[in-house]
Design a protein around this motif. Structure first.
Motif, short mmCIF file in Angstrom:
data_model
loop_
_atom_site.label_atom_id
_atom_site.label_comp_id
_atom_site.label_asym_id
_atom_site.label_seq_id
_atom_site.Cartn_x
_atom_site.Cartn_y
_atom_site.Cartn_z
N ARG A 22 1.33 -1.07 0.44
CA ARG A 22 -0.16 -0.19 -0.23
C ARG A 22 0.49 1.30 0.18
N ALA A 23 2.29 0.93 0.44
CA ALA A 23 2.97 2.49 0.51
C ALA A 23 3.50 2.34 -0.96
N ILE A 24 3.70 1.42 -1.27
CA ILE A 24 4.59 1.93 -2.66
C ILE A 24 2.88 2.27 -3.74
N LEU A 25 2.48 1.49 -3.21
CA LEU A 25 0.86 2.37 -4.87
C LEU A 25 0.26 3.90 -4.26
N ASP A 26 0.89 3.63 -3.03
CA ASP A 26 0.22 5.14 -2.34
C ASP A 26 1.64 6.27 -2.53
N GLN A 27 2.70 5.40 -3.63
CA GLN A 27 3.75 6.71 -3.76
C GLN A 27 4.04 7.23 -2.65
N ALA A 28 3.78 7.07 -1.14
CA ALA A 28 4.87 7.00 0.05
C ALA A 28 6.09 6.73 0.04
N LEU A 29 6.20 5.64 -0.57
CA LEU A 29 7.02 5.14 -1.10
C LEU A 29 8.31 5.50 -2.65
N SER A 30 8.92 5.85 -2.48
CA SER A 30 9.15 6.59 -4.16
C SER A 30 10.42 5.40 -4.80
N PRO A 31 9.98 5.77 -6.06
CA PRO A 31 10.64 4.25 -6.87
C PRO A 31 12.58 4.63 -6.29
N GLY A 32 13.06 3.74 -5.74
CA GLY A 32 14.78 4.12 -5.54
C GLY A 32 14.61 3.94 -4.02
N ALA A 33 13.64 3.85 -3.44
CA ALA A 33 13.35 4.67 -2.03
C ALA A 33 13.97 2.88 -1.53
N LYS A 34 15.09 2.72 -0.62
CA LYS A 34 15.78 1.77 0.16
C LYS A 34 14.59 1.39 1.09
N LEU A 35 14.57 -0.45 1.36
CA LEU A 35 14.10 -0.82 2.08
C LEU A 35 14.63 -1.55 2.89
N PRO A 36 15.34 -1.47 4.38
CA PRO A 36 15.70 -1.90 5.04
C PRO A 36 15.04 -2.85 5.83
N GLU A 37 15.04 -3.86 6.42
CA GLU A 37 14.68 -4.98 6.92
C GLU A 37 14.72 -4.27 8.67
N ASP A 38 16.00 -3.74 8.88
CA ASP A 38 15.76 -3.62 10.51
C ASP A 38 15.28 -2.25 10.85
N LEU A 156 0.65 -5.38 -13.72
CA LEU A 156 0.86 -5.10 -14.59
C LEU A 156 0.29 -3.31 -13.60
N VAL A 157 -0.55 -3.81 -13.03
CA VAL A 157 -1.65 -2.24 -12.59
C VAL A 157 -0.98 -1.90 -11.30
N ALA A 158 -0.26 -2.89 -10.46
CA ALA A 158 0.50 -2.12 -9.70
C ALA A 158 1.83 -1.62 -10.10
N ARG A 159 2.36 -1.80 -11.01
CA ARG A 159 3.85 -2.11 -11.39
C ARG A 159 3.22 -0.67 -12.37
N SER A 160 2.37 -0.37 -12.86
CA SER A 160 2.20 1.03 -13.31
C SER A 160 2.12 2.23 -12.39
N SER A 161 1.81 1.61 -11.34
CA SER A 161 2.16 3.72 -10.18
C SER A 161 3.68 3.45 -9.41
N LEU A 162 4.30 3.09 -10.42
CA LEU A 162 5.62 2.99 -9.90
C LEU A 162 6.20 3.92 -11.54
N ILE A 163 5.21 3.04 -11.83
CA ILE A 163 5.67 3.86 -14.34
C ILE A 163 5.79 5.65 -13.68
N LEU A 164 4.38 6.11 -13.14
CA LEU A 164 3.43 7.13 -12.56
C LEU A 164 4.10 7.78 -12.19
N ALA A 165 4.58 7.35 -10.82
CA ALA A 165 5.56 7.90 -9.90
C ALA A 165 6.91 8.70 -10.14
N LEU A 166 6.89 7.87 -11.73
CA LEU A 166 8.74 8.41 -11.82
C LEU A 166 8.41 9.43 -13.06
#
Length: 234
Positions: A22-38, A156-166
């Motif tokens: 949800r955070a990715i699709l809402d573009q709250a986490l931008s393409p290329g943003a690091k996702l540290p597990e800790d 494809l719809v989910a990945r489209s959100s990354l395209i639109l974010a960029l």
């Protein structure tokens, strides 16, 4: 029947997956943003193992890049990948509308109408509006009962959100709502050719949006706070 430890673990793993997606699709986490597990585990109140499971699943969905010794990042597709993605979407979603034209049940019509009403109500809520616009397309795919179409359209719809974010201009909710209503009207009337043309025009208008600069990345713990609360995580 009482839930087992395994059921509980799977439930929390799914909640972590939903929160991050949800955070990715809402573009709250931008393409290329690091996702540290800790950091993610600390914010969501779960183990790194559960975070890793969610990241692997998101990677399989094309939303996260996993690189050995470099950790995970939100996927950052190229402009060429974006063009190819929307070409593929156009072909698949043409099959969706051809399958559904004149065959929607009253329950399905009511579901789609309610969704469009929710889109209309969310016009001023940027992230929600984008998510609902994408979900309209996945709803249509689900109604075909074609497992392959459902799977690929969802991804494809989910990945489209990354395209639109960029590469996308600000989302035009007014356009999306009106076009979705026109599409539904054509499907109800059984006008497959009109529905196909409307879908092609709709996706083409998205594909041709211009590149815009992005805001600076926010702290991942701050970004995930609301999503953690929504999923009942710490």
């Amino acid at each position: 029947m009482a839930k087992t430890v395994g059921d509980s673990g799977r439930g929390r793993s799914q909640a972590v997956h939903r929160a991050l997606k949800r955070a990715i699709l809402d573009q709250a986490l931008s393409p290329g943003a690091k996702l540290p597990e800790d950091s993610i585990g600390e914010r969501l109140g779960v183990s790194r193992t559960l975070v890793r499971e969610a990241l692997v699943r998101l990677s399989e969905e094309g939303l996260v890049d996993l690189r050995p010794n470099k950790g995970a990042t939100v996927a950052r597709p190229t402009l060429e990948e974006g063009r190819n993605l929307f070409l593929t979407r156009a072909a698949l979603e043409r099959l969706v509308v051809e399958t559904l034209a004149g065959k929607l049940t009253q329950e399905q019509i009511d579901t789609l109408s309610a969704h469009i009403a929710a889109e209309d109500a969310a016009r001023k809520e940027h992230a929600t509006s984008i998510r609902l616009a994408g979900e309209f397309h996945t709803l249509l795919a689900q109604m075909t009962n074609n497992a392959s179409l459902i799977r690929y359209v969802n991804e494809l719809v989910a990945r489209s959100s990354l395209i639109l974010a960029l590469y996308g201009r600000p989302h035009s909710s007014e356009c999306a709502v009106s076009e979705h209503q026109e599409l539904l009207d054509s499907l109800i009337a059984g006008k497959a050719e009109d529905a196909s043309k409307l879908m092609a025009h709709h996706l083409d208008s998205i594909t041709t949006r211009a590149l815009l600069p992005r805001e600076e990345d926010r702290n991942i713990k701050d970004v995930l706070s609301a999503y953690a609360a929504a999923e009942g995580l710490a």
